[in-house]
Design an enzyme around this catalytic site. Structure first.
Site, mmCIF file in Angstrom:
data_model
loop_
_atom_site.group_PDB
_atom_site.id
_atom_site.type_symbol
_atom_site.label_atom_id
_atom_site.label_comp_id
_atom_site.label_asym_id
_atom_site.label_seq_id
_atom_site.Cartn_x
_atom_site.Cartn_y
_atom_site.Cartn_z
ATOM 1 N N CYS A 28 -33.676 -5.132 12.182
ATOM 2 C CA CYS A 28 -32.401 -5.797 12.392
ATOM 3 C C CYS A 28 -32.344 -7.264 11.964
ATOM 4 C CB CYS A 28 -32.074 -5.690 13.859
ATOM 5 S SG CYS A 28 -30.575 -6.484 14.238
ATOM 6 N N HIS A 70 -28.141 -11.999 16.653
ATOM 7 C CA HIS A 70 -29.571 -11.687 16.554
ATOM 8 C C HIS A 70 -30.305 -12.471 15.460
ATOM 9 C CE1 HIS A 70 -32.854 -8.331 16.983
ATOM 10 N NE2 HIS A 70 -33.135 -9.449 17.645
#
Ligand SMILES: *[C@@H]1O[C@H](CO)[C@@H](O)[C@H](O)[C@H]1NC(C)=O
Ligand SMILES: *[C@@H]1O[C@H](CO)[C@@H](O)[C@H](O)[C@H]1NC(C)=O
Length: 558
Positions: free
Chosen positions: A73, A128
């Site tokens: 990710c 993130h």
């Protein structure tokens, strides 16, 4: 007096032209699904989870069947927003942990380029990319507005993110509206909440201002341990044909994502923005079918899962849709890398590509996409991880893999969903035609596709593995072997050709060595849970560096 008047007049003229220019620029919507499997969208041939809205856009746009992403990710999102290979940013390895002092290095990001062009920039959903300090968060990195979360995942109704460290759980609330905790959303399903926010932003959009919006859904990332998968029960009930209850919930999560995309397209239609919009849909990496953050997604028939460099980890479901695409309704197997979106979308937005950082790895693919011209890209550095010594490269039709992630535990085949079905439903093309996205698209001024054309495109985009006779020369890089595959004929990576093409192997290994020169080593993970602990911030995950308690100043950045 006259002179003063001219200056004002000129100023007004410039202001007017700037505004008009921004209004003419297409609205850009970049939809990022989280941990979505290759086989979990209808347009790749799976019948288990109908995705009529996604399929309508995909068939009427361009299905990008060789779209490569990073295998995890943080790495993928770093590449997406910088236009640079993540191994050149030190972001090629593990994702950022909730209490970790690590962030995307400084440098101009995609939304900042759009601000330069007069766009209003929005991030809805996941970030993130670091949030130990306010100046690492989206508002400081080019997004005028962020409604979403900072960390790796959240639960789908209460927006809590639990991070386990040294056998201890640290739990905090992680949903913010322009920096302020959005407690008012608790109890509502996150996919709907992010969709509603995007829809309202579209409805309230000043038509003189073009929109750049990244909608980074948390779906379909696993949430907290104990309750990793969540969806409304009435949606889960639509999937009685799936025997496995986890897979059934996952299917409902994807179905809600599809509904959300339908609602978004409908909102663009109502606002009259659809004819001048570009919609890109990507998954950030392959699904973790098994193992860490398991979500029961399927990359079938591809090999490997998230966090491997096999196709199941790095070949992400993707398409682009826009009425601006002159040659659409096709399946492209030209190489596209996630870094290409920065220059490609900047070019779509009438930005001067000469003004983009010349040090990007991304390549402007806009004219290739619009006119179906040969792709300017011949190779993709998939990754080099100096810690695991795992690397992979695409060069024309070839793919070379050396080393392995996770000790080779996930180098096999996972997630053949046919096995899970009680009764295989048939593919319903009229549901695509009649979906909110299908209906809205038909109103846009170009020839809509027929249902048999949907079927034809679907057959083209569905990957087939080699016939059993041709499954020879198995290769597992975990044993130290270097594996070479001809991807167009062997998408499932079953026939290692290294011993037949030693010169190709030599050449590609040399290319890896050359690329290695530009590697920025990964920083040590600096965990600072004593100061980051959510209990110091009224049980929210909060940027903690330079803040000591819940009286820590609110953000006022950007
Ligand atoms: C890989 O194997 C080594 C040695 O057995 C072990 O120390 C390490 O934890 C393993 N790593 C993973 C990700 O399984
Ligand atoms: C297919 O979709 C259409 C339109 O939504 C619906 O009316 C029809 O009942 C569906 N057919 C099947 C077999 O489910």
């Amino acid at each position: 007096m006259t002179r003063g008047f001219s200056v004002i007049f000129f100023g007004v003229l410039v202001w007017f032209c700037e505004r008009t220019k921004a209004a003419d620029n297409p609205n850009i919507f970049l939809i990022v699904a989280d941990d979505l499997g290759w086989n979990d969208v209808g347009f790749h041939g799976g019948n288990q989870i109908p995705t009529p809205n996604i399929d309508a856009l995909a068939y009427n746009g361009i299905i990008l069947n060789s779209h490569y992403v990073q295998s995890t990710c943080t790495s993928s999102r770093s590449a997406l927003f910088t236009g640079k290979y993540s191994f050149r940013l030190g972001m090629q390895g593990d994702s950022i942990k909730a209490a970790e002092k690590r962030a995307l290095p400084e440098g101009k990001l995609m939304p900042q380029y759009f601000k330069d062009l007069g766009y209003e920039t929005h991030l809805v959903g996941k970030w993130h990319l670091g949030a130990s300090k306010w100046n690492e968060t989206p508002a400081a990195r080019g997004f005028d507005h962020h409604f979403g979360f900072f960390n790796e995942f959240i639960s789908y109704y209460d927006y809590l993110s639990t991070w386990r460290y040294n056998d201890k759980d640290f739990t905090g609330f992680d949903l913010r509206r322009d920096g302020e905790p959005a407690f008012d959303e608790v109890g509502k399903y996150s996919t709907d909440v992010f969709t509603d926010h995007a829809v309202k932003t579209i409805e309230n959009n000043d038509v003189n201002k073009a929109l750049f919006m990244t909608i980074a859904y948390n779906a379909a990332h696993a949430a907290n341990e104990g309750k990793p998968l969540e969806a409304p029960q009435e949606t889960i009930n639509n999937f009685k044909h799936i025997a496995d209850s986890n897979r059934r919930t996952y299917a409902a999560m994807i179905s809600k994502l599809d509904d959300g995309i339908g609602a978004l397209v409908e909102a663009l239609d109502k606002k009259g923005m659809l004819p001048n919009s570009v919609i890109v849909f990507i998954s950030d990496n392959g699904a973790p079918t098994v193992g860490l953050s398991r979500n029961w997604g399927s990359n079938y028939p591809l090999r490997g899962i998230k966090d491997t460099l096999f196709e199941g980890g790095v070949r992400g479901a993707a398409f682009i849709w826009s009425p601006l695409l002159v040659q659409s309704a096709r399946v492209s197997t030209d190489l596209v890398h996630i870094t290409d979106w920065l220059p490609t979308l900047y070019s779509a937005a009438n930005g001067d590509i000469g003004a983009v950082d010349p040090d990007l790895d991304g390549i402007d693919q806009w004219s290739s996409l619009v006119y179906d011209l040969p792709s300017p890209r011949n190779d993709i550095l998939i990754n080099i991880d100096e810690k695991t010594r795992n690397a992979a490269l695409r060069f024309y039709n070839w793919k070379l893999i050396v080393g392995t992630s996770q000790n080779g535990t996930y180098n096999e085949y996972y997630g053949d969903t046919v096995l899970d079905n009680i009764e295989e439903p048939s593919y319903n093309t009229s549901a695509i035609y009649e979906s909110p996205a299908g209906r809205a698209i038909r109103k846009v001024n170009y020839t809509p596709l027929t249902e048999p054309e949907y079927e034809g495109l679907r057959a083209t985009s569905t990957l087939k593995c080699l016939p059993p006779k041709a499954k020879k020369n198995p290769c597992d890089p975990a044993s130290g072997a270097v594996c070479l595959y001809d991807i167009p004929s062997d998408a499932c990576e079953e026939n290692d050709l290294a011993k037949y093409f030693p010169s190709v192997v030599r050449r590609m290994k040399r290319a890896l060595v050359d690329y290695r020169q530009g590697l920025v080593p990964q920083a040590d993970q600096e965990i600072d849970i004593e100061n980051a602990d959510p209990k110091l911030f009224k049980y929210t995950w909060n940027p903690w560096v330079d803040c000591s308690d819940s009286t820590c100043p609110s953000p006022n950045i950007g």
